[in-house]
Design an enzyme around this catalytic site. Sequence first.
Site, PDB file in Angstrom:
ATOM      1  N   CYS A   1      37.644   9.923  50.784  1.00 50.17           N
ATOM      2  CA  CYS A   1      37.202   9.853  49.387  1.00 50.17           C
ATOM      3  C   CYS A   1      38.388   9.862  48.423  1.00 50.17           C
ATOM      4  O   CYS A   1      38.229   9.488  47.263  1.00 50.17           O
ATOM      5  CB  CYS A   1      36.231  10.975  49.082  1.00 50.17           C
ATOM      6  SG  CYS A   1      36.881  12.593  49.456  1.00 50.17           S
TER       7      CYS A   1
ATOM      8  N   ARG B   1      33.072   2.987  44.067  1.00 51.14           N
ATOM      9  CA  ARG B   1      32.606   4.038  43.174  1.00 51.14           C
ATOM     10  C   ARG B   1      32.037   3.412  41.902  1.00 51.14           C
ATOM     11  O   ARG B   1      30.997   3.794  41.399  1.00 51.14           O
ATOM     12  CB  ARG B   1      33.751   5.004  42.808  1.00 51.14           C
ATOM     13  CG  ARG B   1      34.322   5.843  43.951  1.00 51.14           C
ATOM     14  CD  ARG B   1      33.321   6.857  44.487  1.00 51.14           C
ATOM     15  NE  ARG B   1      32.769   7.695  43.441  1.00 51.14           N
ATOM     16  CZ  ARG B   1      33.338   8.812  42.959  1.00 51.14           C
ATOM     17  NH1 ARG B   1      34.456   9.258  43.480  1.00 51.14           N
ATOM     18  NH2 ARG B   1      32.747   9.505  42.002  1.00 51.14           N
TER      19      ARG B   1
ATOM     20  N   HIS C   1      28.864  16.104  46.282  1.00 52.62           N
ATOM     21  CA  HIS C   1      29.520  14.993  45.583  1.00 52.62           C
ATOM     22  C   HIS C   1      28.679  13.723  45.788  1.00 52.62           C
ATOM     23  O   HIS C   1      29.086  12.800  46.487  1.00 52.62           O
ATOM     24  CB  HIS C   1      30.929  14.820  46.151  1.00 52.62           C
ATOM     25  CG  HIS C   1      31.872  14.062  45.270  1.00 52.62           C
ATOM     26  ND1 HIS C   1      31.488  13.484  44.070  1.00 52.62           N
ATOM     27  CD2 HIS C   1      33.191  13.775  45.417  1.00 52.62           C
ATOM     28  CE1 HIS C   1      32.541  12.892  43.522  1.00 52.62           C
ATOM     29  NE2 HIS C   1      33.577  13.041  44.312  1.00 52.62           N
TER      30      HIS C   1
ATOM     31  N   ARG D   1      31.543  17.389  35.931  1.00 53.01           N
ATOM     32  CA  ARG D   1      32.322  17.856  37.091  1.00 53.01           C
ATOM     33  C   ARG D   1      32.694  19.302  36.835  1.00 53.01           C
ATOM     34  O   ARG D   1      33.392  19.598  35.861  1.00 53.01           O
ATOM     35  CB  ARG D   1      33.571  16.998  37.275  1.00 53.01           C
ATOM     36  CG  ARG D   1      34.529  17.604  38.284  1.00 53.01           C
ATOM     37  CD  ARG D   1      35.644  16.682  38.698  1.00 53.01           C
ATOM     38  NE  ARG D   1      35.158  15.595  39.503  1.00 53.01           N
ATOM     39  CZ  ARG D   1      35.918  14.878  40.342  1.00 53.01           C
ATOM     40  NH1 ARG D   1      37.204  15.139  40.469  1.00 53.01           N
ATOM     41  NH2 ARG D   1      35.392  13.894  41.037  1.00 53.01           N
TER      42      ARG D   1
ATOM     43  N   GLN E   1      30.078  10.056  45.169  1.00 55.30           N
ATOM     44  CA  GLN E   1      31.022   9.628  46.197  1.00 55.30           C
ATOM     45  C   GLN E   1      30.281   8.987  47.370  1.00 55.30           C
ATOM     46  O   GLN E   1      30.648   7.913  47.850  1.00 55.30           O
ATOM     47  CB  GLN E   1      31.837  10.837  46.681  1.00 55.30           C
ATOM     48  CG  GLN E   1      32.791  10.514  47.808  1.00 55.30           C
ATOM     49  CD  GLN E   1      33.872   9.540  47.369  1.00 55.30           C
ATOM     50  OE1 GLN E   1      34.523   9.742  46.357  1.00 55.30           O
ATOM     51  NE2 GLN E   1      34.062   8.463  48.125  1.00 55.30           N
TER      52      GLN E   1
ATOM     53  N   ASP F   1      38.644  14.161  54.624  1.00 56.08           N
ATOM     54  CA  ASP F   1      38.818  14.600  53.232  1.00 56.08           C
ATOM     55  C   ASP F   1      39.844  15.730  53.229  1.00 56.08           C
ATOM     56  O   ASP F   1      40.176  16.290  54.285  1.00 56.08           O
ATOM     57  CB  ASP F   1      37.454  15.081  52.690  1.00 56.08           C
ATOM     58  CG  ASP F   1      37.514  15.488  51.225  1.00 56.08           C
ATOM     59  OD1 ASP F   1      38.447  15.063  50.505  1.00 56.08           O
ATOM     60  OD2 ASP F   1      36.623  16.252  50.794  1.00 56.08           O
TER      61      ASP F   1
HETATM   62  N1   CP Z   1      37.015  10.990  45.173  1.00 60.02           N
HETATM   63  C1   CP Z   1      37.032  11.479  43.915  1.00 60.02           C
HETATM   64  O1   CP Z   1      36.063  12.045  43.428  1.00 60.02           O
HETATM   65  O2   CP Z   1      38.211  11.262  43.229  1.00 60.02           O
HETATM   66  P1   CP Z   1      38.601  11.916  41.840  1.00 60.02           P
HETATM   67  O3   CP Z   1      38.745  13.395  42.074  1.00 60.02           O
HETATM   68  O4   CP Z   1      39.913  11.269  41.477  1.00 60.02           O
HETATM   69  O5   CP Z   1      37.520  11.605  40.842  1.00 60.02           O
END
Ligand code: CP
Length: 299
Positions: free
Chosen positions: A258, A286, A125, A98, A128, A218
């Site tokens: 998300c 997820r 992403h 990430r 997701q 989002d």
């Molecule tokens: N939706 C999502 O990626 O959540 P986090 O940032 O908590 O991983």
Amino acid sequence: GQNLLTLGDLSSGELETLLTLAQQLKAGDSSQAAKNRVLGLLFYKASTRTRVSFSVATYHLGGQVIDLNPQAMQVGRGEPIQDTARVLAGYLDVLAIRTFAQEDIEAFAHYAGIPVINALSDLCHPCQVLADLLTIKECFGGWEGLTLTYLGDGNNVAHSLLLGCALAGVNIRVATPSDYQPQSAIVQQAKKLASGSEIILTDDPKAAAEGAQVIYTDVWASMGQEDSAATRLPVFTPYQVNEELMRLASTDAIVLHCLPAHRGEEITEAVLESYQSQVWRQAENRMHAQKALLASVLG
Ligand code: CP
């Protein structure tokens, strides 16, 4: 190794296979695909869902996880990615990253030679949206003929939804303020991937919500955009997912987000906590979707 850097890496058939496997694993099929394997989590940004769901997914598959805090590593002090990637590949079997820049993930994938998974970048992403498509499939029994309306910022999640819906054959409408549209290169890529399903960009949230089966929103100002939050919020206000907007959607519509959610900004408390909200199932998914992804890349 097989990577997941963007959903554009997958074919429709591969997406379908992956999510069928996710459903089987969720239904109780067991797999030891990660036995004696180690996942590294290299996260430059905060995470609850992605970090924990990837970790638990790996444990369920018989594997182990190492949390690689970049601030505690030499890469955080300037060791080049090309060196870090080759060193980590000597220890790990799969690496989830990430970071702020998609190019960094691509550089890791180029040099590592082990499967690299995009756990969120500025561009997209993908993990997701695997969970989102799984959730839609569970709620409606399939994807055929459905319309998903995304409201808010044309951000990384919007980008992956465009690609994922195109691959799945879900019609997608993306309603954003005109200065916050998704990148045109991604829209073009989605149009190439779509076989027959609709892709509509608009600045009209009401027209976009009309008759849709999935309403998706989002955060309006994400990590790294805190400084611009004050200018962003008024521009995004008409795109709030509230009860009035939900009355325009299909009567059987579900709501996805998300997470993390900002009640009173992109979504109201009433909608987030309504019977139409599937956000907790979506968050749980997820883990199931990523279990299938790990089983697939570890082959
Ligand atoms: N939706 C999502 O990626 O959540 P986090 O940032 O908590 O991983």
